[in-house]
Each structure stands twice: as structure tokens, then as C-alpha cells.
Design a protein around this motif. Sequence first.
Motif, short mmCIF file in Angstrom:
data_model
loop_
_atom_site.label_atom_id
_atom_site.label_comp_id
_atom_site.label_asym_id
_atom_site.label_seq_id
_atom_site.Cartn_x
_atom_site.Cartn_y
_atom_site.Cartn_z
N UNK A 1 0.62 -1.01 0.10
CA UNK A 1 0.33 0.29 0.19
C UNK A 1 0.92 0.68 0.12
N UNK A 2 1.99 0.99 -0.05
CA UNK A 2 2.73 2.24 0.86
C UNK A 2 3.80 2.35 -0.80
N UNK A 3 4.28 1.44 -0.78
CA UNK A 3 4.87 2.20 -2.74
C UNK A 3 3.94 1.38 -3.71
N UNK B 1 -3.13 3.84 4.18
CA UNK B 1 -3.25 2.98 5.40
C UNK B 1 -3.69 3.51 6.83
N UNK B 2 -4.97 2.77 7.29
CA UNK B 2 -5.82 3.02 8.30
C UNK B 2 -5.79 1.36 9.20
N UNK B 3 -5.17 1.68 10.15
CA UNK B 3 -6.15 0.80 11.54
C UNK B 3 -7.15 1.69 12.29
N UNK B 4 -7.61 0.02 12.35
CA UNK B 4 -9.27 -0.53 13.77
C UNK B 4 -8.35 -0.97 14.09
N UNK C 1 3.89 6.83 12.14
CA UNK C 1 3.32 7.91 12.93
C UNK C 1 2.09 8.21 12.13
N UNK C 2 1.98 7.80 11.40
CA UNK C 2 1.00 9.39 10.48
C UNK C 2 -0.31 8.13 9.85
N UNK C 3 -0.13 6.83 9.93
CA UNK C 3 -1.23 6.36 10.10
C UNK C 3 -2.74 6.47 11.12
#
Length: 183
Positions: free
Chosen positions: A47-49, A54-57, A84-86
Amino acid sequence: MPDTAPSAAAPLIVIDLQTGMFDGRFDPPIHDADAIAGRSRALIDWARRSGRKVAFIRHDGPEGDPLAPGASGWPVWPLLGQAADEPTFGKSVGNAFSNPELAEWVAGQGAKDVVLIGAQTDFCVAATVKGALAEGLGVTVVSDAHSTLDSLEEKAPDIIARHNEAFAGQGARMTTTAELTEG
């Protein structure tokens, strides 16, 4: 573009891959925990590439629960390497879209679809698939990057396979980690 490909703007949503799903302190780890963590990490890197967000639940369990805020099982599993920015979006029910901030964040990405991975297949992943579809979003489920625990009636691999069929029947696009990361 193959039918299994999410749009370029589709963010990766990592559902409830919290310490309590892996560490075995209170409950057994989710089925195939090490492989799920490895595939999840590969998908986060993909996803980053590919310029996706990206979000975490994080499930916020009730007081006394291993997933209660502040409990040892509550944090996102550190081995996933959350940046840190996710963002992390909390929830106290199965559907991650019960937190309106998640839908706002997805819309803010210009996304009309999402890619879902996480735990537990038969609870929060299933509820979030339904929730995302109810929001009018396209849904891609990575069939080998969600997991659960055995139930009294059914082993985890059977629960996962049954839900993958159900997700496809509900209209979700199905893909695998390899199809996304090597495609």
C-alpha cells in the motif's frame, strides 16, 4: 485491469490486528497468526509503495476485556510497523464504519473503494464488509489476510473459507496477498 484489482485510491484498512490477537496471553492467537502478520506487513508495504493510505482499526473492548483501552492486548500489533502518520480509528462494535470518522477519512482520500484485511473473520471483518458496502463503497477482501479463532462448531480454516464465499456473494472483490503485492 483485472476484476480483483482495487482502484489506485483504495486505502488499506487493517481491522483489529491488535496485540491480543497475536500474543496468546488471554486467548489463543488467531489461526495462522505468524503468516497473517507476515502477509499483513507485505500488504502494508505494498500500500505504501503504491501511494495508498493505510488506516488501522482498533477494537475498544469493555473494561476487563483483553482489548479494553489500556489493556495489554489493546495496542495495534507492533510488528505490523504502523507509521506515525497512519491513523487509528477506534470502535466498540464489529463494523469499523460505525465510527463516522473512518468514512470521512476514506472519502477524504478520494476513494470509492477499500481493501480490507484483519481479524476476526466472522465478527469484525464480516461486519466491516457489510458496513463498507452499506456506505456505498466497493470492497476488496484479501482472502488470505484475515483470520479468526476456532469456534465450538467449526475450525478457523473452515470459517475463513465460508466467509470468503459469503463476501464474494455480497459483491466484494476477492484477491490474495500475492495477486496484489506481486501484480
